[in-house]
Structure formats: structure tokens, C-alpha cells
Design a protein around this motif. Structure first.
Motif: not given
Length: 120
Positions: A72-77, A80-81
Motif C-alpha cells: 500500500r505504501e509503495a502504491y501511494e508513493a 503521488s509521483n
């Protein structure tokens, strides 16, 4: 009696490798059956002992919770990019390809519905 721990259908290779390493690190005596190419058998991780199955399930639950958080953190990163997005992002970056795919979808739907339209 064998206990099925996890289905391996649609599991990425990196996740399966991490689970194998987790079981090896915690001395879980497991065996693995691969999923069939045609989707008939599901494959998975198995153990023989009930006590071993309970211990392995606790390890799997903790691993899957951590993996979900990291993914989930990787997807959000990526989001956001601006590296991932929906159809509008695809249309902005590759308009011709997206338009061709949409036209192809409409044509396939049209061919699928054509016999029913002719009945009326």
C-alpha cells in the motif's frame, strides 16, 4: 491429515519466495504443490501436523499484514509521483493507444449484441 495454508494461484513469485524463506527461517515443515497451468488445481503450501499448521498460520497472518502495508505504501508513493493512475492518466500519456483500446471494446460489445439487436 494435510492442512492447506495458502493458495498459490495468482501469487507473485517474490511473495511465494518470501513465504518459503519465512517458513524455512522458523523451521516450519511444509511442502508445496504448484498450481496447474490450466487453473484446475490451485496448488499451495501445506503441512501435515495440526500444531504446525496453527503456528504457520500465525506466521502467515503477520507476514500478509506487513506485506499489505508495504504494498500500500509503495502504491501511494507511485500514485503521488504520478506513475500510476486511471484511464485519464493513460489517455493523457498514450492517447492513441487508449482510444484504440476503447474503440476495440465498443466494437466487441457491438458484435456481441448484434444478434440480439437483429431479433427485435
Amino acid at each position: 491429515m494435510p492442512h492447506h495454508l495458502m493458495n498459490l494461484r495468482h501469487v507473485p513469485d517474490d511473495e511465494a519466495d518470501e513465504i518459503r524463506a519465512l517458513f524455512d527461517a522458523h523451521d516450519v515443515r511444509f511442502y508445496e504443490t504448484p498450481p496447474s497451468r490450466w487453473g484446475i488445481s490451485m496448488g499451495g503450501f501445506w503441512v501435515h501436523d495440526t500444531e504446525e499448521a496453527n503456528r504457520a498460520r500465525v506466521l502467515l497472518q503477520d507476514y500478509q499484514r506487513k506485506r499489505m502495508e508495504s504494498q500500500r505504501e509503495a502504491y501511494e508513493a507511485r500514485r503521488s509521483n504520478g506513475e500510476t493512475g486511471g484511464i485519464w492518466r493513460m489517455f493523457r500519456h498514450k492517447p492513441l493507444r487508449t482510444l484504440a483500446a476503447c474503440v476495440a471494446i465498443v466494437v466487441m460489445i457491438g458484435f456481441s449484441l448484434l444478434p440480439f439487436i437483429r431479433l427485435g
